[in-house]
Design a protein around this motif. Structure first.
Motif, PDB file in Angstrom:
ATOM      1  N   UNK A 134       7.620  34.032 -45.487  1.00 41.20           N
ATOM      2  CA  UNK A 134       7.731  34.977 -46.590  1.00 41.20           C
ATOM      3  C   UNK A 134       6.671  34.818 -47.645  1.00 41.20           C
ATOM      4  N   UNK A 135       5.860  33.740 -47.543  1.00 39.62           N
ATOM      5  CA  UNK A 135       4.832  33.511 -48.560  1.00 39.62           C
ATOM      6  C   UNK A 135       3.424  33.405 -47.960  1.00 39.62           C
ATOM      7  N   UNK A 136       3.274  33.753 -46.684  1.00 40.97           N
ATOM      8  CA  UNK A 136       1.955  33.670 -46.052  1.00 40.97           C
ATOM      9  C   UNK A 136       0.992  34.686 -46.682  1.00 40.97           C
ATOM     10  N   UNK A 137      -0.260  34.292 -46.891  1.00 37.86           N
ATOM     11  CA  UNK A 137      -1.212  35.208 -47.540  1.00 37.86           C
ATOM     12  C   UNK A 137      -1.553  36.432 -46.709  1.00 37.86           C
ATOM     13  N   UNK A 138      -1.275  36.399 -45.400  1.00 38.58           N
ATOM     14  CA  UNK A 138      -1.591  37.549 -44.547  1.00 38.58           C
ATOM     15  C   UNK A 138      -0.503  38.616 -44.569  1.00 38.58           C
ATOM     16  N   UNK A 139       0.645  38.319 -45.166  1.00 37.66           N
ATOM     17  CA  UNK A 139       1.730  39.303 -45.205  1.00 37.66           C
ATOM     18  C   UNK A 139       1.366  40.454 -46.139  1.00 37.66           C
TER      19      UNK A 139
END
Length: 358
Positions: A134-139
């Protein structure tokens, strides 16, 4: 016997749900698909999802759940693909409204389960971002899937989590997803997706469009979104996996944080704290910056397309979506059909349904 599929991200996930339901169970007795009315700005100029008050002509299924029939209409200036989808497919599309947060959505889902007494409940996500922390930069769009995951992990009924087309949403790398996926449920074929072909002629979903294309055997590198993200089209594209729903919920920080929310605004605040943004904020900013599109000039469009295609091929891109082309060429959503007709008339050999081959 009734079946229920929750389209985790709405939009294209609802279309994919219809495809997978038919592929797994046949054309008789189609499932009920519970989905958001949350279309991108090319379709709906209002940011965020529509609730029941955003439509006329809905049909009550339970106290708080409504079906969207073909005769329903979004309240202007809003837009929605759901009425047309209901008119072209045999499935019932029920509206899930997140404006009362996860607690409200749990109530809606449990009402629907009690009403239908389904033999199965599946939660479907195309691409696999539902398996994120939920906190990945690619989301780019974690909130809708996190809401659905939080609901299905807490509802008082068994729910199976399905992920179709891992990586096709461009949000998590396939290498990351691979270890989080379980058994293969189905590899979609050209025959499986054929009944949905007419829908994908007009529906703007890019991830589901690539799912359909890979099932037809299209391979290459597809450029999508306003940012021009490149998505590999591989043999993994048409595969539907099962995944562990409880593990997904434990992993997803955003889904856990919003598990007791009572409003969409509250869920957005958690998204800003965990992810650094809310995707609805992005839609608000983009909507505020939209300008009137240039008039549709076929000759100018073809010249622009030739320049774009040459530049994209130099980047190794082989395909793109009509949605991406519409944005690249500075057109608005109302021009998408005209653009498709122009290109199919000029270069029919480049149509790799529902994608455009560069």
């Amino acid at each position: 016997m009734a079946r229920l599929i929750v389209a985790g991200g709405g939009g294209g996930d609802a279309v994919a749900a219809a495809v997978i339901d038919r592929a797994l169970y046949g054309a008789d007795d189609p499932a009920v698909v519970l989905t958001y009315a949350w279309d991108r700005l090319l379709v709906d100029p209002l940011p965020g999802p529509r609730g029941a008050d955003g439509f006329t002509g809905l049909r009550a299924l339970t106290e708080s759940v409504y079906a969207v029939p073909a005769e329903a209409a979004p309240v202007a200036p809003g837009g929605s693909t759901l009425p047309r989808l209901a008119g072209e497919l045999a499935h019932t599309f029920a509206l899930i409204d997140p404006h009362h947060g996860v607690e409200g959505m749990i109530r809606q889902l449990e009402e629907l389960i009690e009403h239908l007494a389904p033999t199965s409940v599946d939660l479907l996500d195309v691409g696999g971002d539902i398996l994120a922390r939920g906190d990945e930069p690619t989301l780019r769009s974690p909130l809708g899937d996190a809401l659905s995951l939080a609901v299905c992990a807490q509802v008082s009924a068994p729910v199976r989590l399905l992920v179709a087309g891992p990586g096709l949403d461009g949000e998590l790398p396939v290498e990351v997803l691979r270890e989080r996926l379980g058994a293969v449920v189905r590899t979609l074929s050209a025959e499986d997706v054929a009944p949905i072909g007419a829908v994908m002629e007009w529906h703007p979903s890019e991830a589901t469009g690539m799912l359909m294309a890979t099932a037809r055997g299209v391979r290459g590198l597809c450029e999508v979104r306003d940012a021009g993200l490149a998505i590999p089209l591989t043999d993994a594209g048409p595969v539907v996996h099962e995944a562990d729903l409880e593990a997904a919920f434990r992993r997803n920080r955003l889904a856990q944080a919003i598990g007791a929310t009572t409003s969409l605004a509250e869920a957005e605040r958690h998204s800003r704290a965990i992810c650094g943004y809310s995707e609805i904020d992005y839609e608000r900013e983009k909507a505020a910056g939209l300008r009137d599109a240039a008039p549709f000039d076929p000759d100018a469009v073809l010249r622009q397309l030739a320049r774009f295609a040459a530049e994209a091929r130099a980047r190794g891109v082989t395909h793109t979506t009509f949605r991406h082309l519409t944005e690249v060429l500075g057109l608005d959503g109302g021009h998408r059909t005209a653009l498709r007709e122009l290109l199919l008339g000029a270069h029919p050999e480049r149509y790799a349904a529902p994608l455009w081959r560069l």
